[in-house]
Scaffold this motif. Structure first.
Motif, PDB file in Angstrom:
ATOM      1  N   SER A 120      -5.272   4.565  -4.225  1.00 10.34           N
ATOM      2  CA  SER A 120      -5.154   5.289  -2.956  1.00 10.34           C
ATOM      3  C   SER A 120      -3.671   5.322  -2.586  1.00 10.34           C
ATOM      4  O   SER A 120      -2.827   4.837  -3.351  1.00 10.34           O
ATOM      5  CB  SER A 120      -5.993   4.611  -1.873  1.00 10.34           C
ATOM      6  OG  SER A 120      -5.547   3.297  -1.664  1.00 10.34           O
ATOM      7  N   ALA A 126      -3.845  -4.511   3.486  1.00 11.39           N
ATOM      8  CA  ALA A 126      -3.172  -4.814   4.763  1.00 11.39           C
ATOM      9  C   ALA A 126      -3.986  -5.805   5.599  1.00 11.39           C
ATOM     10  O   ALA A 126      -3.416  -6.701   6.225  1.00 11.39           O
ATOM     11  CB  ALA A 126      -2.938  -3.516   5.539  1.00 11.39           C
ATOM     12  N   LEU A 159       3.824  -4.507   7.790  1.00 13.31           N
ATOM     13  CA  LEU A 159       3.768  -5.622   6.843  1.00 13.31           C
ATOM     14  C   LEU A 159       4.459  -5.283   5.536  1.00 13.31           C
ATOM     15  O   LEU A 159       4.309  -4.158   5.034  1.00 13.31           O
ATOM     16  CB  LEU A 159       2.306  -5.993   6.581  1.00 13.31           C
ATOM     17  CG  LEU A 159       1.542  -6.413   7.837  1.00 13.31           C
ATOM     18  CD1 LEU A 159       0.042  -6.472   7.579  1.00 13.31           C
ATOM     19  CD2 LEU A 159       2.041  -7.755   8.336  1.00 13.31           C
TER      20      LEU A 159
HETATM   21  N1  SAM Z   1      -6.600   0.647   1.731  1.00 14.72           N
HETATM   22  C1  SAM Z   1      -5.549   0.165   2.569  1.00 14.72           C
HETATM   23  C2  SAM Z   1      -5.513  -1.365   2.484  1.00 14.72           C
HETATM   24  O1  SAM Z   1      -6.060  -1.936   1.556  1.00 14.72           O
HETATM   25  O2  SAM Z   1      -4.898  -1.986   3.334  1.00 14.72           O
HETATM   26  C3  SAM Z   1      -5.679   0.668   3.988  1.00 14.72           C
HETATM   27  C4  SAM Z   1      -5.660   2.154   4.099  1.00 14.72           C
HETATM   28  S1  SAM Z   1      -5.846   2.756   5.706  1.00 14.72           S
HETATM   29  C5  SAM Z   1      -5.967   4.453   5.425  1.00 14.72           C
HETATM   30  C6  SAM Z   1      -4.241   2.660   6.361  1.00 14.72           C
HETATM   31  C7  SAM Z   1      -4.129   1.666   7.513  1.00 14.72           C
HETATM   32  O3  SAM Z   1      -3.936   0.369   6.996  1.00 14.72           O
HETATM   33  C8  SAM Z   1      -2.946   1.907   8.412  1.00 14.72           C
HETATM   34  O4  SAM Z   1      -3.230   2.872   9.409  1.00 14.72           O
HETATM   35  C9  SAM Z   1      -2.711   0.546   9.018  1.00 14.72           C
HETATM   36  O5  SAM Z   1      -3.633   0.311  10.058  1.00 14.72           O
HETATM   37  C10 SAM Z   1      -3.048  -0.359   7.825  1.00 14.72           C
HETATM   38  N2  SAM Z   1      -1.837  -0.627   7.050  1.00 14.72           N
HETATM   39  C11 SAM Z   1      -1.500  -0.136   5.855  1.00 14.72           C
HETATM   40  N3  SAM Z   1      -0.300  -0.586   5.469  1.00 14.72           N
HETATM   41  C12 SAM Z   1       0.136  -1.405   6.455  1.00 14.72           C
HETATM   42  C13 SAM Z   1       1.314  -2.175   6.651  1.00 14.72           C
HETATM   43  N4  SAM Z   1       2.281  -2.190   5.761  1.00 14.72           N
HETATM   44  N5  SAM Z   1       1.409  -2.900   7.787  1.00 14.72           N
HETATM   45  C14 SAM Z   1       0.432  -2.898   8.717  1.00 14.72           C
HETATM   46  N6  SAM Z   1      -0.696  -2.178   8.572  1.00 14.72           N
HETATM   47  C15 SAM Z   1      -0.838  -1.440   7.469  1.00 14.72           C
END
Ligand code: SAM
Length: 284
Positions: free
Chosen positions: A86, A119, A193
């Motif tokens: 993804s 995350a 993060l």
């Molecule tokens: N599949 C991903 C995972 O394993 O974390 C998550 C995908 S989802 C579409 C994306 C969301 O994950 C963001 O809107 C945020 O809430 C969270 N997210 C992803 N990267 C992040 C980061 N570096 N720091 C904080 N939250 C994060």
């Protein structure tokens, strides 16, 4: 387990910010599979370029997952291997892939998961909140009524609740948390993060709202929102009940509850209510 590529669907997590957060095995699998199914091929091309991965990509996202699943299954049945990625983190975790994986499982196609960035787990591991028992609830609903209903459902939740939230909605969601769960409910936010502005905020909901509103920079980026579970109500032990009875022989209920609470480090209101509900006051 040897690392030879099999005819299977590989689930491959990718970095959530810091490009170095990819495992050696993930790179090896992405280099050696026949195809990569990517949520957004243009976005993932940057990662592939960074690691010298030349494998052919095709797009596999929320809107074509069901149409593409037969193509994917047939490709694997022909003896080929496919990796699913993804845009960031672990596929299927608030990301596409569920329809494809469940379809493969139903048809007996091998699915091989690789561990890696996520995350929710990254945030939780450093949040300081209890991690022995938690629930991941993905993104909260955007509509007010559904949002309030979902938050009401965790009013008495004792487990840590983990959510994803966008910068556009973080303040709005905090307002709802404040309203539904109360201004004292502990909230921890893991922001950006693994990136330059990584930060953790740990405040009661009411203060968190003020804190975020004070500085627009605090609402930029990506967020994992964690809501502390409520403390499990301790059973009032027989010893405490006995003490309450003794004290109540000498003083009014209110005072007895207050002293007993101080002795056993309990809440005086809970002792007061317990005494009333269980007829301790009548037994005098
Ligand atoms: N599949 C991903 C995972 O394993 O974390 C998550 C995908 S989802 C579409 C994306 C969301 O994950 C963001 O809107 C945020 O809430 C969270 N997210 C992803 N990267 C992040 C980061 N570096 N720091 C904080 N939250 C994060």
């Amino acid at each position: 387990m040897d690392n030879a590529i099999e005819s299977a669907l590989y689930i491959v997590p990718t970095p959530i910010g810091n490009l170095s957060d990819i495992t050696l095995r993930a790179v090896e699998v992405l280099k050696n599979v026949d195809y990569i199914g990517a949520e957004d091929t243009r976005h993932s091309q940057l990662l592939l370029n960074n690691y010298g991965i030349k494998t052919k990509m095709f797009s596999l996202h929320d809107y074509n997952e069901i149409q593409k699943r037969d193509y994917l299954v047939n490709t694997i049945k022909e003896g080929k291997s496919v990796a699913l990625i993804s845009d960031a983190g672990t596929p299927l975790i608030s990301d596409p892939g569920y329809h494809v994986v469940s379809y493969c499982r139903d048809l007996g196609i091998k699915v091989i998961p690789l561990p890696g960035p996520c995350a929710a787990i990254t945030a939780l591991s450093a949040s300081g909140l209890p991690t022995n028992n938690f629930i991941f609830m993905g993104f909260l609903p955007t509509k007010e009524k559904a949002l309030n209903t979902e938050l009401s459902a965790i009013l008495d939740e004792t487990r840590t609740c983990v959510f994803y939230e966008s910068p556009k909605r973080i303040v709005y969601t905090l307002e709802a948390i404040n309203e539904v769960l109360g201004s004292e409910r502990r909230v921890v936010i893991g922001r950006e993060l693994t990136k330059t502005f990584e930060s953790f905020y740990d405040l009661p909901a009411g203060q968190m709202l003020d804190f975020l509103r004070e500085d627009p920079n605090r609402t930029r980026g990506e967020f994992v929102l964690m809501i502390a579970g409520i403390q499990e109500k301790n059973e009032i032990s027989p010893k405490v009940v006995e003490t309450m009875k003794l004290l109540m022989n000498e003083m009014p209920l209110k005072k007895a509850a207050s002293i007993c609470a101080a002795i056993y480090q309990l809440k005086k209101n809970e002792l007061y209510d317990y005494a009333l509900k269980n007829g301790l006051a009548d037994q005098k």
